[in-house]
Design a protein around this motif. Structure first.
Motif, PDB file in Angstrom:
ATOM      1  N   TYR A 134      41.825  39.075  47.394  1.00  0.00           N
ATOM      2  CA  TYR A 134      41.042  40.129  46.746  1.00  0.00           C
ATOM      3  C   TYR A 134      41.482  40.290  45.300  1.00  0.00           C
ATOM      4  O   TYR A 134      42.666  40.504  45.019  1.00  0.00           O
ATOM      5  CB  TYR A 134      41.227  41.481  47.463  1.00  0.00           C
TER       6      TYR A 134
ATOM      7  N   VAL B  17      37.239  44.458  41.722  1.00  0.00           N
ATOM      8  CA  VAL B  17      35.860  44.545  42.198  1.00  0.00           C
ATOM      9  C   VAL B  17      35.285  45.880  41.762  1.00  0.00           C
ATOM     10  O   VAL B  17      36.013  46.879  41.650  1.00  0.00           O
ATOM     11  CB  VAL B  17      35.817  44.395  43.751  1.00  0.00           C
TER      12      VAL B  17
ATOM     13  N   ASP C  65      39.110  35.090  45.564  1.00  0.00           N
ATOM     14  CA  ASP C  65      38.460  36.210  46.243  1.00  0.00           C
ATOM     15  C   ASP C  65      37.527  35.700  47.340  1.00  0.00           C
ATOM     16  O   ASP C  65      36.695  34.830  47.105  1.00  0.00           O
ATOM     17  CB  ASP C  65      37.670  37.045  45.227  1.00  0.00           C
ATOM     18  N   ASN C  66      37.682  36.247  48.539  1.00  0.00           N
ATOM     19  CA  ASN C  66      36.870  35.761  49.655  1.00  0.00           C
ATOM     20  C   ASN C  66      35.516  36.470  49.771  1.00  0.00           C
ATOM     21  O   ASN C  66      34.732  36.177  50.674  1.00  0.00           O
ATOM     22  CB  ASN C  66      37.645  35.865  50.977  1.00  0.00           C
ATOM     23  N   GLY C  67      35.251  37.404  48.853  1.00  0.00           N
ATOM     24  CA  GLY C  67      33.942  38.040  48.813  1.00  0.00           C
ATOM     25  C   GLY C  67      33.730  39.179  49.785  1.00  0.00           C
ATOM     26  O   GLY C  67      32.611  39.705  49.884  1.00  0.00           O
TER      27      GLY C  67
ATOM     28  N   ARG D  79      38.018  47.139  50.919  1.00  0.00           N
ATOM     29  CA  ARG D  79      37.480  45.852  51.360  1.00  0.00           C
ATOM     30  C   ARG D  79      37.371  45.835  52.889  1.00  0.00           C
ATOM     31  O   ARG D  79      38.176  46.444  53.602  1.00  0.00           O
ATOM     32  CB  ARG D  79      38.384  44.721  50.905  1.00  0.00           C
TER      33      ARG D  79
END
Length: 203
Positions: free
Chosen positions: A194, A197, A17-19, A34
């Motif tokens: 992703y 979340v 996950d790239n945040g 996102r």
């Protein structure tokens, strides 16, 4: 051959996950996605013909809401397929709703959407959004035999979203995603960017 979300190959895709935060779409009230997906939806909108716009009806979905949809649809399938075992029910269910572990909506990586005209009227796509394979006699599949108007509009949607880097889930013409495990598998990307979340993490 169509790859369903229940396919083990989807679950096998790694997630790094790239945040990217969940952010509200400025053109769709109450919809969170996102940030990377939001940017690509803006790109897609800019390429649509004059007088045509995207209408996004759903983005991020909680695990609880996802499980509710799974349970309700699986119960319907049990009645329609009384001899089916749990593995077969999971496969059939995944034509319409993704298992929690790989669900693009839970990752904030997917949108359910259609096209509208200048008056805000939805363009004809052959079925309503969220038509099940059973209720639509299979017309919910992107590649299904539909009338000329619906086919033209589906192609318009696909051209804009595909050029922006999204992928379609072929059993649902309205479902497009970016950054999730299914997207990674279809595009040959090394890993998903992703994973699941929570909405509390929204920017």
């Amino acid at each position: 051959m169509t790859i369903l979300l229940a396919d083990p190959r989807v679950r096998a895709v790694r997630v790094h996950d790239n945040g990217d935060p969940l952010i509200p779409l400025d053109f769709a009230s109450g919809v969170l996605v996102r940030a990377g997906l939001a940017n690509r939806l803006d790109d897609a909108r800019s390429t649509l013909p004059s007088g045509v716009e995207l209408r996004v009806v759903e983005g991020h979905r909680s695990v609880t809401d996802q499980q509710t949809i799974i349970d309700e649809y699986t119960n319907e399938l049990r009645l329609l397929h009384p001899d089916a075992n749990e593995a077969e029910l999971d496969r059939l269910s995944s034509r319409f709703v993704a298992p929690i572990a790989v669900a693009p909506h839970v990752a904030g990586a997917a949108v359910d959407l259609t096209l509208v005209d200048e008056a805000g009227e939805e363009l004809w796509m052959g079925t309503p959004i969220d038509a099940t394979p059973e209720s639509s006699d299979g017309a919910c599949w992107f590649g299904a035999e539909v009338d000329r108007t619906a086919r033209r509009n589906r192609r318009m949607l696909a051209r804009a979203l595909g050029d922006a880097g999204l992928v379609n889930y072929p059993t649902e013409w309205w479902h497009w995603s970016y950054g999730d495990r299914y997207w990674a598998l279809l595009t040959g990307t090394e890993h998903a960017i992703y994973g699941p979340v929570e909405a509390e993490m929204a920017a």
